[in-house]
Design an enzyme around this catalytic site. Structure first.
Site, PDB file in Angstrom:
ATOM      1  CG  LEU A 128      -1.909  -1.193   1.256  1.00 52.72           C
ATOM      2  CD1 LEU A 128      -2.495  -1.390   2.644  1.00 52.72           C
ATOM      3  CD2 LEU A 128      -3.009  -0.985   0.225  1.00 52.72           C
ATOM      4  N   PRO A 129       0.289   2.411  -0.392  1.00 58.57           N
ATOM      5  CG  PRO A 129      -0.987   3.829  -1.745  1.00 58.57           C
ATOM      6  CD  PRO A 129      -1.086   2.606  -0.887  1.00 58.57           C
ATOM      7  CB  THR A 172       8.451   2.037   1.468  1.00 62.84           C
ATOM      8  OG1 THR A 172       8.984   1.196   0.454  1.00 62.84           O
ATOM      9  CG2 THR A 172       9.583   2.753   2.186  1.00 62.84           C
ATOM     10  CE  LYS A 232      11.997   0.747  -0.414  1.00 64.53           C
ATOM     11  NZ  LYS A 232      12.481   0.647  -1.785  1.00 64.53           N
ATOM     12  CE  LYS A 290       6.050   6.044   1.006  1.00 63.28           C
ATOM     13  NZ  LYS A 290       5.729   4.651   0.764  1.00 63.28           N
TER      14      LYS A 290
END
Ligand code: NAD
Length: 296
Positions: free
Chosen positions: A65-66, A95, A171, A240
C-alpha cells in the site's frame, strides 16, 4: 493448504501477487480499485470483497500500500484486515517506516499474529521478474518456517533481524542512496549538457566509469534520455520515503544533509509536474535551475 491474501494490487502489488499465483498458490485479493482486482482475478485470484473479509479468511496476509497511514487504517482500522479475525501472519511489503512496523507488531502480537515488515527494492521490472530485494524484520522462527519460502517466489529476501522495523530501516537507507543518485546524476548531466556534451554519450561514459550508479544505469537510459519520465515510481512516494528517513534519522541524532537536498528536489518536482509526477522528473527541476529548457 495455507490461504494467502494480498491487499494492494498497484504497480508493485499486482506483479508480486501474480508471481504467487504462478507458483500455484490460491490467492484472495483486495484493492480499493475494482480494475486492479479484476486484473488479478483474470490471472486466477479470487476477489475477497473487502480487507476485513481477507483478514477473516486468510492465514497469511500481504500488504503493498502507498503510505504508513493507509497501511495502519487498512490493517487496524474498523474495516481493516483485523476487523473480524486475525491472520496468523501479516507481512507488510510497503515502504511504511520502522515506527509503523513497531506499532503493528505491538498491536497484533498479543493476538498471536506474527508481524513482518518486508519492504522491497527493484522497481516494477524487478517485481515482474521476481528479482526485487526484500528486506525483512520479524520473528525468525516463523520467518524460516512459513514466510521465507513464499518470499522466495516474489524476489530475493534478506532477513535483517527480529526487531520490528529492521527491514524498514534497511529500506530507508537504500532509498536515500537511490534518491541521492538521481539528484547527483541530474546535477552532473545538467552541467555537461550546458557545456555542450551529448547526454546519451555522457551516460555511456559514466556507465563505464567511476560515476556509475543506479540512476545512470537504469533511470537515465529508460526514462530521462528518451524524455518519457515514466520509470514507475511516483515522486510523491519517493518524498514520503525521504521524509520517513529524515524523521527517523533526526530522532536518532544522525544528520543527513544530502537527504535534505533530495527532499527539496522532490518537493519542487511535485510543484512543477503535479501529483502524478514520476521521481525521474527531478532531472527537469535541476535542468531548469541550470538554465536549460526541460520541456525541450
Ligand atoms: P501504487 O499507488 O501503484 O499502488 C498502491 C495500490 O494500493 C493501488 O492499487 C491502490 O488502489 C491501493 N490502495 C490504496 N489504498 C488502499 C486501501 N485502503 N485498501 C486497499 N487498497 C488500497 O503504489 P506502488 O508503486 O505499487 O507502491 C506500493 C508500495 O511499494 C509503496 O509503499 C511504495 O513506496 C513501495 N515501493 C514502490 C516501488 C515502485 O517502484 N513503484 C518500489 C519499491 C517500493
Amino acid at each position: 493448504m495455507t490461504q494467502i491474501g494480498f491487499l494492494g494490487l498497484g504497480r508493485m502489488g499486482a506483479p508480486m501477487a501474480a508471481n504467487l499465483l504462478k507458483a500455484g498458490h490460491r490467492l484472495l485479493v483486495h484493492d480499493v480499485s475494482a480494475d486492479a482486482v479484476a486484473a488479478l482475478v483474470a490471472h486466477g485470484a479470487e476477489a475477497a470483497g473487502s480487507a476485513a473479509a481477507l483478514g477473516e479468511r486468510c492465514d497469511i496476509v500481504f500488504t503493498s500500500l502507498p503510505t504508513p497511514a493507509i497501511v495502519r487504517e487498512a490493517v487496524l482500522g474498523p474495516e481493516g484486515v483485523c476487523a473480524r479475525g486475525y491472520p496468523q501472519i501479516l507481512c507488510d511489503l510497503s515502504t511504511s517506516g520502522p515506527q509503523l512496523a513497531q506499532e503493528l507488531a505491538a498491536a497484533l502480537a498479543p493476538h498471536g499474529v506474527a508481524c513482518f515488515d518486508a519492504p522491497v527494492s527493484g522497481g516494477i521490472k524487478g517485481a515482474v521478474e521476481a528479482t526485487i530485494s526484500i528486506m525483512v524484520g520479524g520473528p525468525a522462527a516463523e520467518y524460516e518456517a512459513r514466510l521465507h519460502p513464499l518470499l522466495d517466489l516474489i524476489g530475493k529476501p534478506f532477513f535483517m533481524g527480529e526487531a520490528p522495523g529492521s527491514g524498514q530501516t534497511m529500506k530507508l537507507v537504500n532509498n536515500l542512496l537511490g534518491a541521492v543518485a538521481i539528484g547527483v546524476t541530474a546535477e552532473g548531466m545538467a552541467f555537461g549538457i550546458k557545456q555542450g556534451l551529448d547526454p546519451a554519450r555522457m551516460i555511456e561514459v559514466l556507465n563505464q566509469s567511476t560515476g556509475i550508479n543506479s540512476a545512470t544505469r537504469d533511470k537515465w537510459p529508460r526514462s530521462v534520455l528518451p524524455r518519457t519520465f515514466d520509470f514507475g515510481f511516483a515522486a510523491a512516494l519517493s518524498l514520503k520515503d525521504t521524509r520517513l528517513l529524515l524523521d527517523e534519522a533526526e530522532a536518532a541524532g544522525v544528520p543527513l544533509p544530502l537527504g535534505r537536498i533530495v527532499e527539496g528536489y522532490l518537493e519542487k518536482t511535485l510543484q512543477r509536474e503535479g501529483p502524478a509526477a514520476d521521481f525521474t522528473a527531478i532531472a527537469k527541476v535541476v535542468e531548469e535551475a541550470a538554465g536549460l529548457d526541460p520541456d525541450r
